[in-house]
Structures are given as C-alpha cells and as structure tokens.
Scaffold this active site. Structure first.
Site, PDB file in Angstrom:
ATOM      1  N   HIS A   1       3.854  39.993  60.687  1.00 17.32           N
ATOM      2  CA  HIS A   1       3.482  41.348  60.276  1.00 17.32           C
ATOM      3  C   HIS A   1       2.478  41.343  59.126  1.00 17.32           C
ATOM      4  CE1 HIS A   1       4.337  45.231  61.712  1.00 17.32           C
ATOM      5  NE2 HIS A   1       5.256  45.624  60.864  1.00 17.32           N
TER       6      HIS A   1
ATOM      7  N   TYR B   1       7.811  38.070  52.725  1.00 16.84           N
ATOM      8  CA  TYR B   1       7.065  38.482  53.909  1.00 16.84           C
ATOM      9  C   TYR B   1       5.732  37.749  54.067  1.00 16.84           C
ATOM     10  CZ  TYR B   1      10.293  42.450  53.765  1.00 16.84           C
ATOM     11  OH  TYR B   1      11.418  43.235  53.745  1.00 16.84           O
TER      12      TYR B   1
ATOM     13  N   ASN C   1       4.968  50.816  56.794  1.00 17.62           N
ATOM     14  CA  ASN C   1       5.058  52.152  57.382  1.00 17.62           C
ATOM     15  C   ASN C   1       4.530  53.253  56.475  1.00 17.62           C
ATOM     16  OD1 ASN C   1       7.130  52.063  55.543  1.00 17.62           O
ATOM     17  ND2 ASN C   1       8.695  52.868  56.898  1.00 17.62           N
TER      18      ASN C   1
ATOM     19  N   TYR D   1       4.788  49.600  51.575  1.00 18.54           N
ATOM     20  CA  TYR D   1       5.247  48.859  52.735  1.00 18.54           C
ATOM     21  C   TYR D   1       4.480  49.325  53.965  1.00 18.54           C
ATOM     22  CZ  TYR D   1       8.863  46.534  50.103  1.00 18.54           C
ATOM     23  OH  TYR D   1       9.525  45.729  49.200  1.00 18.54           O
TER      24      TYR D   1
ATOM     25  N   ASN E   1       3.562  50.717  63.256  1.00 17.01           N
ATOM     26  CA  ASN E   1       3.910  51.664  62.200  1.00 17.01           C
ATOM     27  C   ASN E   1       2.806  51.857  61.173  1.00 17.01           C
ATOM     28  OD1 ASN E   1       6.442  52.201  63.274  1.00 17.01           O
ATOM     29  ND2 ASN E   1       7.445  50.579  62.107  1.00 17.01           N
TER      30      ASN E   1
END
Length: 212
Positions: A31, A26, A78, A76, A125
C-alpha cells in the site's frame, strides 16, 4: 525562450503526490508503493522529502525546466484527499494539468504500472478520497502494480488475501517482491520525467505497453 515567458504567464509548480500510510510499520507494504516512488524520485533529484506542508511531507526540485513539488501525505490512505486538495489550493494548481498521483493497484500484477489521465477510483480508498475532495475524476494517475505473486499453497491457505486485499496490502513485502518493485520504481521515476518533458500522451504510449 521558455513557453511560459513567451505567453507572459508563469505556471505554478507541478504536483507529484505519492500515496501511502505514515509510520515505520507500513514502510515496506504494498500500500506504500506511492511513498516509495516519491522517495525514489527525490533520491534521483538529490532532494529530501522533509518539509511539512499542506498535511504532507514535501520536497521541491526542477524537472524538465519546471518546478516540481514532491509530496507524501501524512494523513492515512483513506484521507489522502485532504492533503491533495490542500496542495492544489496552496499552489493554485489545475488538477487536470498540474497534478500526478502515484499509488498502488492490486488489480495490476507486481512488476508493472499504468498511466491514466482520468477514471473512477476502482475501489482504491486513497483515489476515492482524492476524487471526493477535488470533486472531479479529471486528474492524472500512475498506478503501480502490487498484485500478489504468491505460491499456490499460500493462495490456497489465504484466499481472502486476493479477494479482500486489505491484509495483503498492509503486510510487509517479501524480499523477492521488493526486488521486483525496486526495478519498477526506477521506471516510474523515468515515466514521471517523461510526463513533464513531453506530456501524458507520450508517456502513456511509451510505458503502457503490454510487454512492459
């Protein structure tokens, strides 16, 4: 004399939290713009974000005479609120005065960012998790634009990228887009210092201009 000494009260550290997802897969995705911003600030302040604390990787430095904790939650996206609320408790911080959260914003075009003192999560989120964990929307946020700057043929082939956002946000960025983001990260670091030096209102007046 330091205003904190004059008042007889020593303020705790200011928390600067960047949001993202842990894991190398990631690292260069839209994000993770918040993580990249923390890394940029840390590099400029010559500190390393490698201390595990409050469900986050952290580093401590001084900006504008105040102790600053830089943090990247190792939850993570969220579940970001679990880490942010733990940091707020650990350092006895007031979310409305001692916290800045930096995260990506799909509704802002790549190459821009906005500072905002409060507001709804607007579908993000990580922001939703933080608002829920803190039980307030009164926290300062800096949103880094990651709106897709894709050629027409790509948009035509994958309209769901813009509509849903998830696949695009978790896909590594193109080299050209990373170049644009790299320039923005320097501005974000400067804006963060301005917030600490002169307050959010001054920073918003300077950096929230349409010609940014």
């Amino acid at each position: 004399m330091d205003p904190e000494q004059e008042s007889g009260k020593r303020r705790g550290p200011f928390l600067v939290v960047g949001l993202g997802n842990p894991g190398l897969e990631y690292l260069w995705t839209p994000h993770n713009a918040g993580f990249l911003a923390i890394d940029r600030i840390a590099a400029q302040e010559r500190v390393t974000v490698d201390n595990r604390r409050c469900k986050a990787m952290t580093a401590t430095c001084r900006i504008a005479g105040r102790e600053v904790v830089l943090a990247k939650p190792d939850t993570y996206m969220n579940l970001s609120g679990a880490s942010v609320s733990a940091l707020v408790r650990e350092f006895e911080a007031d979310p409305s005065q001692d916290l800045l959260v930096i995260y990506d914003e799909l509704d802002l075009p790549l190459g821009t960012f906005k500072i905002k003192e409060r507001g709804s999560p607007a579908g993000h989120n990580g922001a939703r998790s933080i608002t829920g964990a803190l039980a307030t929307q009164e926290w300062l946020r800096l949103r880094i634009g990651v709106g897709a700057n894709l050629p027409p043929e790509a948009l035509a082939a994958g309209a769901s990228i813009r509509r849903g956002g998830k696949d695009y946000l978790l896909t590594p960025m193109r080299k050209a887009d990373l170049t644009v983001l790299d320039e923005v990260l320097d501005k974000v670091a400067t804006a963060t210092r301005r917030i600490l030096e002169q307050g959010p209102s001054t920073a918003m007046n300077e950096f929230n201009r349409k010609d940014q």
